[in-house]
Scaffold this active site. Sequence first.
Site, short mmCIF file in Angstrom:
data_model
loop_
_atom_site.label_atom_id
_atom_site.label_comp_id
_atom_site.label_asym_id
_atom_site.label_seq_id
_atom_site.Cartn_x
_atom_site.Cartn_y
_atom_site.Cartn_z
N TYR A 58 0.81 -1.21 0.00
CA TYR A 58 0.00 0.00 0.00
C TYR A 58 0.84 1.27 0.00
O TYR A 58 0.43 2.29 -0.53
CB TYR A 58 -0.90 0.04 1.25
CG TYR A 58 -2.16 -0.77 1.17
CD1 TYR A 58 -2.11 -2.16 1.06
CD2 TYR A 58 -3.40 -0.16 1.24
CE1 TYR A 58 -3.28 -2.90 1.03
CE2 TYR A 58 -4.57 -0.90 1.20
CZ TYR A 58 -4.50 -2.27 1.09
OH TYR A 58 -5.65 -3.00 1.05
N LYS B 163 3.74 -15.26 2.93
CA LYS B 163 4.00 -15.99 1.68
C LYS B 163 5.51 -16.18 1.60
O LYS B 163 6.18 -15.76 0.65
CB LYS B 163 3.44 -15.18 0.50
CG LYS B 163 3.46 -15.89 -0.83
CD LYS B 163 2.36 -16.93 -1.01
CE LYS B 163 2.56 -17.70 -2.29
NZ LYS B 163 1.62 -18.81 -2.47
N ASP C 124 -2.27 -18.38 0.98
CA ASP C 124 -3.24 -19.12 0.16
C ASP C 124 -3.91 -20.22 0.98
O ASP C 124 -5.13 -20.38 0.95
CB ASP C 124 -2.60 -19.66 -1.14
CG ASP C 124 -1.23 -20.30 -0.94
OD1 ASP C 124 -0.72 -20.31 0.20
OD2 ASP C 124 -0.66 -20.80 -1.93
N ASP D 248 -12.01 -9.66 4.89
CA ASP D 248 -13.28 -9.76 4.15
C ASP D 248 -13.71 -11.23 4.06
O ASP D 248 -14.89 -11.55 4.20
CB ASP D 248 -13.14 -9.19 2.72
CG ASP D 248 -13.47 -7.69 2.64
OD1 ASP D 248 -13.23 -6.97 3.64
OD2 ASP D 248 -13.95 -7.23 1.59
C1 IPM Z 1 -10.38 -1.41 4.10
C2 IPM Z 1 -10.46 -0.89 2.69
C3 IPM Z 1 -9.27 0.03 2.41
C4 IPM Z 1 -8.01 -0.82 2.46
C5 IPM Z 1 -9.31 0.80 1.09
C6 IPM Z 1 -10.61 1.54 0.92
C7 IPM Z 1 -8.16 1.73 0.99
O1 IPM Z 1 -10.56 -1.93 1.78
O2 IPM Z 1 -10.34 -0.60 5.04
O3 IPM Z 1 -10.41 -2.63 4.28
O4 IPM Z 1 -7.67 -1.51 1.49
O5 IPM Z 1 -7.37 -0.82 3.51
MN MN Z 2 -10.88 -3.88 2.71
#
Ligand code: IPM
Ligand code: MN
Length: 356
Positions: free
Chosen positions: A138, A183, A215, A243
Amino acid sequence: MPKIIVLPGDGIGPEVTEQALACLALLSEARGLQLTFQEQDFGGVAIDRHGAPLPPATLAACKSADAILLGAIGGPKWDTAPERPEQGLLALRAELGLFANLRPAHIVPGLEHLSPLRPDIVTGADALVVRELIGGLYFGEKVEGTEAASDLCAYTRSEVERIAHVAFQAARNRRSKLTSVDKANVLATSRLWRRTVIEIARQYPDVALDHLYVDAAAMALITHPTRFDVIVTENLFGDILSDALSVIGGSIGLLASASTGAPGTPALFEPIHGSAPDIAGQDRANPAGTIASAAMLLDHLGHPAAAAELRTAIDAVLLAGIRTGDLGGTATCREFGAAVRERLLQAIDQREQAAA
Ligand code: IPM
Ligand code: MN
Ligand code: NAD
């Protein structure tokens, strides 16, 4: 008087934030917490009003806050903007030094049927993702051309050390099990990660440490979620795995998070989901994750009893069958928030009667 900066943001952000804020205001009043709230523009809405996703006034307010409550940012309207809302969020995390992102997920006993996974798989699942938040892909150098592009993934030993300490300490306060996800079979940063985590583990002999490749971890989270207690991992892997973990409870709308930095500095609380453009403006969003983020905020401010009361109220509402569409219910965002506040008022009444 603790100062809370509120960043409603974009899409469903303002809808879910409004409900969480009303819960915080109710608890503050009932328990004399003296919380103060100040709203600031952030994300796409700030691009529209000020030409930047993180205007200087918003950043200054956040820096002077005790805690920040964020809804969500982003949306198709700004996907081609020179500076996207997402860059504002990354800048805010970096500016505040929020290196540790804690994302808990558990299945509420009695709500196993809301999970798309079989009850025998999800029963008892209770995991915490500790995501490194201001390093890795990032934040590495980016080259963006029309024919080629690159994102540099870099980590330093001290960046890994500090997140490892957070994770080991979190494990100590839970079931004393830590899984480090990397990884290391391919990436140099992952080999540094694994070596460093193993070194730090010597200071936590009471915590059982194991390692998984990312993975395999993604698969195990879905097939065997109960094998996990605390998971520590780098920025991008943590984004993706959290997620995936949200599948356990049946909706990403349930998941909360806390982003923290050095002790005594402001922390940020937000649901893990995004601005959900597909349901924005329809009063259909699930505010539970944002309300649960408000509970984490109360913990952070040193009000664990208020936090517990709020969590109990969320679970009670879900168990009573009041659920938004993402969980197969018919409740609106506002109705869910109102139901949580009704439970809070009942709990407060009972507490006061017991004390009288
Ligand atoms: C999260 C989101 C953010 C990230 C994006 C919107 C920058 O997906 O907070 O999980 O990837 O960290
Ligand atoms: Mn996210
Ligand atoms: P998303 O999390 O917004 O939505 C994914 C799916 O989950 C959608 O179907 C959505 O309707 C559903 N969903 C999400 N939250 C929900 C809730 N509270 N209640 C009910 N359903 C919910 O992810 P996306 O669609 O990939 O991203 C949309 C925008 O949000 C993008 O601009 C992205 O960059 C941004 N985003 C922001 C954050 C943040 O502010 N921290 C996090 C993730 C994504």
